[in-house]
Design a protein around this motif. Structure first.
Motif, PDB file in Angstrom:
ATOM      1  N   SER A  26      15.147  14.408   7.034  1.00  0.00           N
ATOM      2  CA  SER A  26      15.973  15.686   6.715  1.00  0.00           C
ATOM      3  C   SER A  26      17.370  15.967   7.366  1.00  0.00           C
ATOM      4  O   SER A  26      18.376  16.163   6.764  1.00  0.00           O
ATOM      5  CB  SER A  26      15.105  17.067   6.816  1.00  0.00           C
ATOM      6  N   SER A  39      15.157  21.971   6.066  1.00  0.00           N
ATOM      7  CA  SER A  39      15.204  22.387   7.522  1.00  0.00           C
ATOM      8  C   SER A  39      14.843  21.043   8.489  1.00  0.00           C
ATOM      9  O   SER A  39      14.106  20.171   8.246  1.00  0.00           O
ATOM     10  CB  SER A  39      13.587  23.280   7.686  1.00  0.00           C
ATOM     11  N   THR A  47       9.094  19.334   6.694  1.00  0.00           N
ATOM     12  CA  THR A  47       9.359  19.541   5.219  1.00  0.00           C
ATOM     13  C   THR A  47       8.092  19.431   4.329  1.00  0.00           C
ATOM     14  O   THR A  47       7.042  18.386   4.722  1.00  0.00           O
ATOM     15  CB  THR A  47      10.047  18.038   4.886  1.00  0.00           C
ATOM     16  N   ASP A  66      14.272  14.325  -0.534  1.00  0.00           N
ATOM     17  CA  ASP A  66      13.706  14.348   0.818  1.00  0.00           C
ATOM     18  C   ASP A  66      12.433  14.782   0.571  1.00  0.00           C
ATOM     19  O   ASP A  66      11.849  15.572  -0.096  1.00  0.00           O
ATOM     20  CB  ASP A  66      14.381  15.395   1.642  1.00  0.00           C
TER      21      ASP A  66
HETATM   22 MG    MG Z   1      12.001  16.607   6.997  1.00  0.00          MG
END
Ligand code: MG
Ligand code: GTP
Length: 306
Positions: A26, A39, A47, A66
């Motif tokens: 991320s 985040s 995530t 992601d």
């Molecule tokens: Mg992540």
């Protein structure tokens, strides 16, 4: 099919970022986009869903996905997260496989992912992240180890914390993509709605501030999100959210002594939301218990890929 952009040498494609939990996927995504979409927390399993981010370049549009980190699932939510991450491998044009520079060799988790990549036979770029934590010899050794495993399109050592490093990734990806049209409008930078971004912001603050198993059992629902004008005619966003948690004892911890913990979560979340929405924000948060929701099919299905 030849399109207008095809003729103009325009390239496009979907790129999935996969890797073990906490390796920095991320962080890479946020730095690539230059906007905080996902985040980032120094805890595993941050995530939970596949988050799309769109990067528009002069001659290309790259759509990044992601994904939740690969880990050994202990709940139905965990099963869904890992399923989502592996699920993206089959659907994309290119894979970014992220590993940590601090690994001395290919660990069990990385091995499982590597085997999935081999099965898919997809074009893959290996990203060795967190090189700020190790010396050159260690990086060189890791490159050699991975070189023997798969015919990677490229192996790029980076620190996700550095903007210039992520630029290199974009150039490499652009080289490997096929010609194709822009799938999203040039103004879009993510498929996340304002509600998604708001709920992720609150969850991120809770993840950062809470300890032990409490943060992994929370789920934030935005009940209301409305822009209005104050009496002084200033724009303001009214946001009402509920933090769901697993147990009564967790609820007590989230609210904290004299409500201090919840106040802190709300304050940090509000600061970020005000920046993101570019207006004042009036944020109200409630805490409710939803026992064992991480194993409740109705709840967990919200995290499945559409
Ligand atoms: Mg992540
Ligand atoms: N030192 C250092 N830390 C990094 C680097 N990249 C990421 N981190 C840190 O590693 C932690 C995890 O980063 P994330 O981006 O949340 O990792 P992730 O792979 O998305 O994690 P999951 O979503 O849980 O799978 C955070 O504390 C980051 O600040 C890096 O290049 N160097």
């Amino acid at each position: 099919m030849e399109t207008e952009q095809n003729k103009n040498n325009f390239k496009s494609g979907f790129v999935s970022i996969v890797g073990r939990t906490n390796v920095g996927k991320s962080s890479i995504l946020n730095n690539l986009v230059g906007q905080k979409i996902a985040s980032v927390v120094n805890k595993p399993q941050t995530t939970r869903t596949a988050i799309r981010a769109i990067i528009n370049r002069e001659n290309s549009q790259i759509i990044f996905i992601d994904t939740p980190g690969i880990h050994k699932p202990k709940t139905k939510l965990g099963d869904t997260m890992v399923e989502t991450a592996f699920g993206t491998i089959g659907d994309v044009d290119l894979i970014l496989f992220v590993v940590e520079a601090t690994s001395e060799e290919i660990g069990k988790g990385d091995r499982i992912i590597l085997e999935k990549i081999k099965e898919s036979n997809k074009k893959t770029i290996l990203i060795i992240n967190k090189i700020d934590l190790v010396n050159r010899e260690q990086i060189a050794k890791l490159i050699e180890t991975y070189k023997d495993e798969y015919n990677f399109e490229a192996i790029i050592p980076i620190s996700a914390l550095k903007k210039c490093d992520v630029e290199i990734i974009l150039e490499e990806i652009e080289k490997k993509l096929n010609y194709g049209p822009a799938y999203y409008s040039k103004e879009d930078f993510t498929d996340q709605t304002l509600r998604d971004l708001a709920s992720e912001t609150i969850r991120e603050k809770a993840l950062k501030l809470l300890k032990d198993e409490v943060p992994h059992g929370i789920f934030v629902e935005i009940e209301k999100m409305k822009r209005r004008k104050t009496m002084e005619n200033e724009p303001i966003f009214n946001i009402e959210a509920t933090i769901y948690c697993l147990k009564d004892s967790h609820k007590g911890i989230i609210i904290g002594k004299n409500g201090l913990m919840l106040k802190k979560i709300g304050m940090y979340a509000r600061q970020d939301l005000e920046k993101m929405l570019e207006t004042k924000v009036n944020l109200k948060i409630w805490v409710k218990v939803k026992e064992d929701w991480v194993n409740n099919d109705n709840f967990v299905k919200k995290f499945k890929m559409e």
